[in-house]
Design a protein around this motif. Sequence first.
Motif, PDB file in Angstrom:
ATOM      1  N   ALA A 166       0.821  -1.209   0.000  1.00 17.95           N
ATOM      2  CA  ALA A 166       0.000   0.000   0.000  1.00 17.95           C
ATOM      3  C   ALA A 166       0.860   1.266   0.000  1.00 17.95           C
ATOM      4  O   ALA A 166       1.889   1.329   0.668  1.00 17.95           O
ATOM      5  CB  ALA A 166      -0.922  -0.007   1.207  1.00 17.95           C
ATOM      6  N   ILE A 167       0.427   2.242  -0.755  1.00 16.99           N
ATOM      7  CA  ILE A 167       1.076   3.563  -0.768  1.00 16.99           C
ATOM      8  C   ILE A 167       0.710   4.284   0.524  1.00 16.99           C
ATOM      9  O   ILE A 167       1.516   4.968   1.135  1.00 16.99           O
ATOM     10  CB  ILE A 167       0.572   4.375  -1.990  1.00 16.99           C
ATOM     11  N   ALA A 168      -0.541   4.118   0.921  1.00 13.89           N
ATOM     12  CA  ALA A 168      -1.022   4.733   2.161  1.00 13.89           C
ATOM     13  C   ALA A 168      -1.954   3.758   2.847  1.00 13.89           C
ATOM     14  O   ALA A 168      -2.632   2.962   2.210  1.00 13.89           O
ATOM     15  CB  ALA A 168      -1.761   6.027   1.854  1.00 13.89           C
ATOM     16  N   ASP A 169      -1.963   3.882   4.158  1.00 14.21           N
ATOM     17  CA  ASP A 169      -2.648   2.911   4.993  1.00 14.21           C
ATOM     18  C   ASP A 169      -3.408   3.691   6.066  1.00 14.21           C
ATOM     19  O   ASP A 169      -2.863   4.648   6.624  1.00 14.21           O
ATOM     20  CB  ASP A 169      -1.530   2.036   5.596  1.00 14.21           C
ATOM     21  N   MET A 170      -4.638   3.296   6.324  1.00 15.20           N
ATOM     22  CA  MET A 170      -5.443   4.080   7.274  1.00 15.20           C
ATOM     23  C   MET A 170      -6.397   3.167   8.032  1.00 15.20           C
ATOM     24  O   MET A 170      -6.913   2.192   7.462  1.00 15.20           O
ATOM     25  CB  MET A 170      -6.219   5.096   6.442  1.00 15.20           C
ATOM     26  N   ASN A 171      -6.597   3.441   9.292  1.00 14.46           N
ATOM     27  CA  ASN A 171      -7.556   2.701  10.108  1.00 14.46           C
ATOM     28  C   ASN A 171      -8.564   3.704  10.652  1.00 14.46           C
ATOM     29  O   ASN A 171      -8.162   4.737  11.194  1.00 14.46           O
ATOM     30  CB  ASN A 171      -6.848   1.991  11.266  1.00 14.46           C
ATOM     31  N   VAL A 172      -9.841   3.393  10.498  1.00 12.06           N
ATOM     32  CA  VAL A 172     -10.887   4.332  10.920  1.00 12.06           C
ATOM     33  C   VAL A 172     -11.797   3.639  11.924  1.00 12.06           C
ATOM     34  O   VAL A 172     -12.251   2.516  11.689  1.00 12.06           O
ATOM     35  CB  VAL A 172     -11.718   4.811   9.704  1.00 12.06           C
ATOM     36  N   GLY A 219       0.747   8.298   5.023  1.00 11.34           N
ATOM     37  CA  GLY A 219       1.180   8.262   3.628  1.00 11.34           C
ATOM     38  C   GLY A 219       2.564   7.634   3.629  1.00 11.34           C
ATOM     39  O   GLY A 219       3.556   8.320   3.852  1.00 11.34           O
ATOM     40  N   GLU A 220       2.639   6.320   3.425  1.00 16.09           N
ATOM     41  CA  GLU A 220       3.926   5.626   3.611  1.00 16.09           C
ATOM     42  C   GLU A 220       4.868   5.850   2.446  1.00 16.09           C
ATOM     43  O   GLU A 220       6.025   6.225   2.633  1.00 16.09           O
ATOM     44  CB  GLU A 220       3.677   4.136   3.841  1.00 16.09           C
ATOM     45  N   ALA A 221       4.378   5.638   1.213  1.00 14.23           N
ATOM     46  CA  ALA A 221       5.253   5.801   0.044  1.00 14.23           C
ATOM     47  C   ALA A 221       5.214   7.234  -0.475  1.00 14.23           C
ATOM     48  O   ALA A 221       6.172   7.709  -1.086  1.00 14.23           O
ATOM     49  CB  ALA A 221       4.837   4.839  -1.050  1.00 14.23           C
ATOM     50  N   ARG A 222       4.090   7.894  -0.244  1.00 14.89           N
ATOM     51  CA  ARG A 222       3.959   9.307  -0.624  1.00 14.89           C
ATOM     52  C   ARG A 222       2.806   9.908   0.173  1.00 14.89           C
ATOM     53  O   ARG A 222       1.944   9.180   0.673  1.00 14.89           O
ATOM     54  CB  ARG A 222       3.724   9.460  -2.131  1.00 14.89           C
ATOM     55  N   PRO A 223       2.754  11.263   0.253  1.00 16.35           N
ATOM     56  CA  PRO A 223       1.652  11.868   1.017  1.00 16.35           C
ATOM     57  C   PRO A 223       0.292  11.582   0.361  1.00 16.35           C
ATOM     58  O   PRO A 223       0.206  11.351  -0.845  1.00 16.35           O
ATOM     59  CB  PRO A 223       1.972  13.361   0.975  1.00 16.35           C
ATOM     60  N   ILE A 224      -0.742  11.623   1.177  1.00 19.74           N
ATOM     61  CA  ILE A 224      -2.118  11.378   0.718  1.00 19.74           C
ATOM     62  C   ILE A 224      -2.709  12.725   0.293  1.00 19.74           C
ATOM     63  O   ILE A 224      -2.611  13.703   1.031  1.00 19.74           O
ATOM     64  CB  ILE A 224      -2.963  10.782   1.867  1.00 19.74           C
ATOM     65  N   ASP A 243     -10.612  12.259   1.141  1.00 22.76           N
ATOM     66  CA  ASP A 243     -12.080  12.301   1.117  1.00 22.76           C
ATOM     67  C   ASP A 243     -12.644  10.962   0.636  1.00 22.76           C
ATOM     68  O   ASP A 243     -13.618  10.448   1.194  1.00 22.76           O
ATOM     69  CB  ASP A 243     -12.580  13.434   0.205  1.00 22.76           C
ATOM     70  N   GLN A 244     -12.002  10.378  -0.394  1.00 23.32           N
ATOM     71  CA  GLN A 244     -12.475   9.080  -0.911  1.00 23.32           C
ATOM     72  C   GLN A 244     -12.328   7.995   0.151  1.00 23.32           C
ATOM     73  O   GLN A 244     -13.218   7.169   0.354  1.00 23.32           O
ATOM     74  CB  GLN A 244     -11.666   8.675  -2.151  1.00 23.32           C
ATOM     75  N   LEU A 245     -11.192   8.008   0.827  1.00 21.66           N
ATOM     76  CA  LEU A 245     -10.926   6.980   1.851  1.00 21.66           C
ATOM     77  C   LEU A 245     -11.915   7.097   3.002  1.00 21.66           C
ATOM     78  O   LEU A 245     -12.418   6.085   3.520  1.00 21.66           O
ATOM     79  CB  LEU A 245      -9.492   7.109   2.373  1.00 21.66           C
ATOM     80  N   LEU A 246     -12.203   8.329   3.400  1.00 22.05           N
ATOM     81  CA  LEU A 246     -13.129   8.521   4.523  1.00 22.05           C
ATOM     82  C   LEU A 246     -14.547   8.071   4.144  1.00 22.05           C
ATOM     83  O   LEU A 246     -15.229   7.430   4.938  1.00 22.05           O
ATOM     84  CB  LEU A 246     -13.138   9.992   4.975  1.00 22.05           C
ATOM     85  N   LEU A 247     -14.949   8.368   2.929  1.00 21.63           N
ATOM     86  CA  LEU A 247     -16.287   7.960   2.483  1.00 21.63           C
ATOM     87  C   LEU A 247     -16.379   6.433   2.395  1.00 21.63           C
ATOM     88  O   LEU A 247     -17.339   5.815   2.861  1.00 21.63           O
ATOM     89  CB  LEU A 247     -16.610   8.602   1.125  1.00 21.63           C
TER      90      LEU A 247
END
Length: 240
Positions: free
Chosen positions: A183-189, A204-209, A215-219
């Motif tokens: 994953a480029i970015a990883d998130m837990n909600v 944002g592990e490989a690059r910033p989000i 917004d897409q990830l939160l939705l």
Amino acid sequence: MRFDKRKNDEIRTVRITRNYLKYPHGSVLIEFGDTKVICTAIVEEKVPQFLKGSGQGWITAEYNMLPGANAQRKQRDITKLKLDGRSAEIQRLVGRSLRSVTQLEKLGERTIWIDCDVIQADGGTRVASITGSYIALYDAISYLINAELLKENPIQYHMAAVSVGIVDNEPMVDLCYAEDSKAIADMNVVMTEQGNYIEIQATGEARPITEVEMDQLLLMSKNAIMQIIQIQKQVLELKS
Ligand code: UDP
């Protein structure tokens, strides 16, 4: 195309087996696809020193992964004589999440110990731990109410958790290990049924989000959490 042919906004099959163990006040086996965690809730009739005399209760959690939960054997923490930093981070997240939806002053001076033991890891063990522990906590509270040790339920909100991330530049929900590991970015909600946030961990592990991606990830995470809460409510035999 995802490894298991899911759509980007599709969660894995979530299974919750209640009353999984004989002795704890609450116990579940929770499965998010191949990730399997045993969550127990045990009531102890005392509180940590800093809460003595306050009339308030406490909820705290421990998290652990079995040596055989991964493809490579994971050394037990006890053989290193120290708690793994990752385990410490996860168990604090689990405890905070559960306290956030519980009115601790209504719990009375007692502690509910949550124990999360990962028996098989395939990504998302912390969100499975939070989601499963909520059910174990609910059952421990029901035990207290049935035993007439509590008059009303101190849990205020239904809640669940899910992971989301950006893989191959696409946002997707409920990452399995193969996705998580690239994953480029990883998130837990962690979120309540009302759509309010309890905790968000995003990197944002490989690059910033970007803002658009966020917004897409939160939705995506909100839609998934609403589905998972419906599963929890079915398991608890509550009306949706
Ligand atoms: N993992 C592993 N060994 C470890 C830690 C993690 O194999 O010591 C794998 C496991 O499948 C886990 C995934 O990596 O679910 C992602 O780990 P992370 O720390 O992001 O936490 P999680 O997604 O499990 O909450």
